[in-house]
Design an enzyme around this catalytic site. Structure first.
Site, short mmCIF file in Angstrom:
data_model
loop_
_atom_site.label_atom_id
_atom_site.label_comp_id
_atom_site.label_asym_id
_atom_site.label_seq_id
_atom_site.Cartn_x
_atom_site.Cartn_y
_atom_site.Cartn_z
CD GLU A 31 -46.99 -5.94 -56.79
OE1 GLU A 31 -45.87 -5.67 -56.49
OE2 GLU A 31 -48.04 -5.53 -56.18
CG ASP A 80 -49.79 -2.74 -56.05
OD1 ASP A 80 -50.01 -3.67 -55.39
OD2 ASP A 80 -49.04 -1.78 -56.11
CB ILE A 91 -51.13 -5.31 -50.46
CG1 ILE A 91 -51.95 -6.47 -50.21
CG2 ILE A 91 -50.52 -4.61 -49.36
CD1 ILE A 91 -53.38 -5.89 -49.31
CG ASP A 92 -49.11 0.92 -53.60
OD1 ASP A 92 -48.40 0.44 -54.60
OD2 ASP A 92 -48.60 1.74 -53.18
CB THR A 139 -46.28 -5.04 -49.58
OG1 THR A 139 -47.32 -4.95 -50.76
CG2 THR A 139 -46.57 -6.24 -48.78
CG ASP A 190 -46.50 0.35 -57.97
OD1 ASP A 190 -46.84 -0.54 -56.90
OD2 ASP A 190 -45.41 -0.01 -58.64
#
Length: 262
Positions: free
Chosen positions: A71, A86, A88-89, A91, A212
């Site tokens: 990302e 991703d 940190i999905d 965030t 994502d």
């Protein structure tokens, strides 16, 4: 190929566990958001870059022939097998010290999802799947919800600042008209994982990116959920719409929202 995918999934799970511990150690304390805003409600923290760099380095060491896309860093390596992360999905949750966030790492063979790992360390949950091998949470098989009546259904809808307010409200209205209960939890990857394990009966997001959903797509497939043709509708190269749902309510949700199923 199945042996190669199994080997990669086992390695990916270990790498993502290490990355999740790194993210957990970097999580801000509870309170107002920490980090910077890329746009409205779109947050970036120091952990995003650190986790992506960690996973990119480890996967290159383990599988130098594989491609890698993140990302934050974009497409940094090419390969017929491609990892998509991703870091940190969720965030916006992470930036406030909340628990609903995850590290998500998916593997694509060309345009075919073949393996995925989603680790939510603050929740103590790890989702895994590979093509033809079933879907699991913490090592136990998971399946989509058996719900068949939309009046019993719980549906989550993700929000994006790229979606006009009237479009968002139209889809929310369609969910309400079905008698379903709307939810919004702030992590698309975990919402899709919830559909896979039956905690949710559906998830919709009008514009969402490949990183994502890359890990979640194979988890959903192996768990028996119905999913819209995200990759065919532009998801490989840009934002696209996703609908994932339990089989018993998928057609009703598709018709109500106008989002076709694969």
């Amino acid at each position: 190929m199945s042996v190669a995918i199994d080997r990669r999934l086992e390695a990916a799970r270990a790498v993502v566990e290490d990355a999740s511990r790194l993210a957990l150690a970097m999580r801000p304390p509870s309170g107002g958001p920490s980090g910077s805003q890329k746009s409205a409600q779109d947050w970036l923290t120091e952990a995003d870059g650190a986790v992506e760099a960690f996973v990119a380095r480890r996967m290159q060491e383990l599988f130098p022939e594989d491609g890698f896309q993140g990302e934050e860093g974009g497409s940094v390596r090419q390969g017929s097998l491609r990892w998509v992360i991703d870091p940190i999905d969720g965030t916006s949750n992470f930036a406030r010290g909340r628990n609903r966030w995850c590290v998500s790492l998916g593997l694509l063979d060309g345009d075919r999802p073949v393996a995925g790992v989603i680790n939510a360390p603050a929740l103590g949950e790890i989702y895994t799947a590979r093509l033809g091998g079933g879907a699991f949470m913490n090592g136990k098989p998971i399946h989509a919800s058996p719900v068949t009546d939309t009046r019993s259904a719980m549906i989550e809808m993700g929000w994006s600042n790229r979606v006009p307010k009237p479009v968002f409200m139209e889809k929310i209205g369609a969910i309400l008209d079905l008698g379903a209960m709307p939810r919004s939890g702030g992590s698309g990857a975990l919402a899709l994982a919830d559909v896979a394990c039956g905690r949710l009966d559906g998830y919709i997001e009008i514009v969402i990116n490949l990183w994502d959903v890359a890990a979640a797509l194979i988890i959903l497939e192996e768990a028996g959920a119905r999913v819209s043709p995200f990759l065919r509708e532009g998801g490989l190269t840009g934002g696209a719409t996703i609908l994932a749902a339990a089989p018993g309510v998928a057609e009703a949700l598709s018709q109500a929202t106008g989002i076709p199923l694969a």
